[in-house]
Design a protein around this motif. Sequence first.
Motif, mmCIF file in Angstrom:
data_model
loop_
_atom_site.group_PDB
_atom_site.id
_atom_site.type_symbol
_atom_site.label_atom_id
_atom_site.label_comp_id
_atom_site.label_asym_id
_atom_site.label_seq_id
_atom_site.Cartn_x
_atom_site.Cartn_y
_atom_site.Cartn_z
ATOM 1 N N LEU A 342 0.827 -1.201 0.000
ATOM 2 C CA LEU A 342 0.000 0.000 0.000
ATOM 3 C C LEU A 342 0.866 1.257 0.000
ATOM 4 O O LEU A 342 0.569 2.242 -0.676
ATOM 5 N N LEU A 349 -5.766 -3.071 -6.115
ATOM 6 C CA LEU A 349 -7.073 -2.674 -5.591
ATOM 7 C C LEU A 349 -8.169 -2.878 -6.630
ATOM 8 O O LEU A 349 -7.923 -2.791 -7.841
ATOM 9 N N TYR A 353 -6.599 4.017 -6.460
ATOM 10 C CA TYR A 353 -6.183 4.692 -5.234
ATOM 11 C C TYR A 353 -6.870 6.046 -5.126
ATOM 12 O O TYR A 353 -6.965 6.782 -6.112
ATOM 13 N N GLY A 390 -3.924 -5.637 -1.208
ATOM 14 C CA GLY A 390 -5.092 -4.959 -1.742
ATOM 15 C C GLY A 390 -6.279 -5.891 -1.914
ATOM 16 O O GLY A 390 -6.119 -7.115 -2.012
ATOM 17 N N LEU A 465 -6.707 5.007 0.559
ATOM 18 C CA LEU A 465 -7.911 4.195 0.381
ATOM 19 C C LEU A 465 -9.209 4.982 0.344
ATOM 20 O O LEU A 465 -10.198 4.501 -0.212
ATOM 21 N N SER A 473 -10.347 -1.927 6.605
ATOM 22 C CA SER A 473 -8.955 -2.366 6.445
ATOM 23 C C SER A 473 -8.343 -2.706 7.800
ATOM 24 O O SER A 473 -8.815 -2.238 8.832
#
Length: 592
Positions: A342, A349, A353, A390, A465, A473
């Motif tokens: 990250l 993801l 982002y 992710g 995020l 998360s």
Amino acid sequence: MNWNVSKEPHRGLQSGILAASLCLFCVSVISAVAQTPSTPAAAPDAKPKADLIFMHANVYTGVPSNSPFSSVQREEAIAIRGDRILAVGKNLDIQKLKGPQTQVIDLGGHFTMPGFNDAHLHLDDAGNTKLSVDLTGAKSLDDVRARVAAKVAESKGADWITGSGWDETLWPVKVTPTRWDIDEVSGGHPVFLVRIDGHIAVANTRALQLGSVSLASRDPQGGKIDRNENGEPTGILRETAQGAVLAVIPKPTHRLRREGIELALADLAEHGVTSAQDYSPEWENFQIYEELEKEGKLTARISEWLPFDESVEELNKKRESHPQSDLMLHTGMLKGFMDGSLGSHTAALLAPYSDDPKNSGLPRYEAAKLNDMTKERVLAGFQIGFHAIGDKGIQMALDAFAEAEKAAREAHVKAPNGGEDFRLRIEHAQVTTPAQITQFKALKVVASMQPSHLLTDMRWAKDRLGPARAATSYAWLAFLNKGVPLAFGTDYSVEPITPFRGLDAAITRKSEDGKLDYFPDQKLTIDQAITAYTAGSAFAEFEEKEKGTLAPGMLADIVVLDRDITGAAPEKLLGTKVLRTVVGGKTVYEAK
């Protein structure tokens, strides 16, 4: 320390084995551990005698308690015979196991618990960090340059200068370094410096030349070469793009590699880590562990992971080269990478982002190939753990696991321990959706997580995020509430090896200075966090019948601390010191 010592003989062993946990996943752990039936009482003169007794301790056994005053059984003394626990109980009862040759150590009331089992670390990388330029904690680009210049000054000829640990998010100007920044202090040496997370690196111009990285180079699968407006490589190499330069860096000598590993092992012992689940993929590292074991110098139990990408034939060869029954050292799961990190914007993801809308990260595999490789290796009897940070990387891993488990059941293939539970693992599991956590539970996937990462990541994770994804998360409690097995580690040397940072992060979800917090609804209790670092980690490597609790028949892997961490205020937890570390009944570290 003042330890009172006396001596005495021993004879035969084994009472029941009990493994326990305090989280919702304990049901699976406890059901996997059969309690040995008690044997008829022996005559008084036939009682087994202990080799070693720890007396006057505050023993936190890790075994669930029926008492309304405590969630974990507490005792006063531990008797050890050989490398296993003979008995745990009151001082007067354990004293009866003393014979003329028994060594007795008075622990002076100190807190005594199962040894920490770090479920995810890299001993070779840690050793290299100690032997190269350590950039951990560098406060600016100028600080990095100064440390490199100091190493250049003591280096000869055209030796490579390598280092690791830089983190631009700590700097006043939060931009990654370039090759030109490093060229100015490199003195003609090729220089290669890896970021703290290991997922990007900066190479100076000479290093890029030696690695044949140029204007004409193409990005490799799962990697990216950063470029300026003219298309020239800036020196930043992301993920697999590092490979071109890594391939031309001379390998460390056997002597240096062993020296680094021994330094890392000493670090483990000093911080109470008695078991390490390690990924140091060069096979020579495993051979060094074998050397240390033969010489009686291996001070932690090691389950060594093998590279997922290697052929099944090669993996079988390595697995068969050392007895799987060796509880000090053996090969373990296969480690593969779904994505990056990250911090370096390379974690894969499902949506871009929030602070880099054109970027969704770097998946390492095409789904079809990944699924085929996973299926082939599970059918060959291997446990698999995928690095996935992710939510897209995690979904790729879960989908591959679902196909592989289905194929294994249809083919009547058992798990590595001969059971039905494959204990497939996702390492890190940082950015998850609620639906994915449900899928973890359905597939019985282990969430192998490193709470200390949150101490680093909380400074910028919400920016990466956005609020909605950030809220689910690092979701430790959500996993436990679903009954997902949870195993904790540090990712050493990405984070320091000390487990107390991880425990602090798990129970507070605050920065070390207490000024920042991160979705506190996901906090754990101290008992849950300790369990994830001990019994949970043992379960993740199929060894819950051997370690993780202090109970008769379990391995005598024990840590003595300077404070009761279950009663200490959170701000005091970070200052915890290890007084003694015991592996298999042998003291491998004692505070001076």
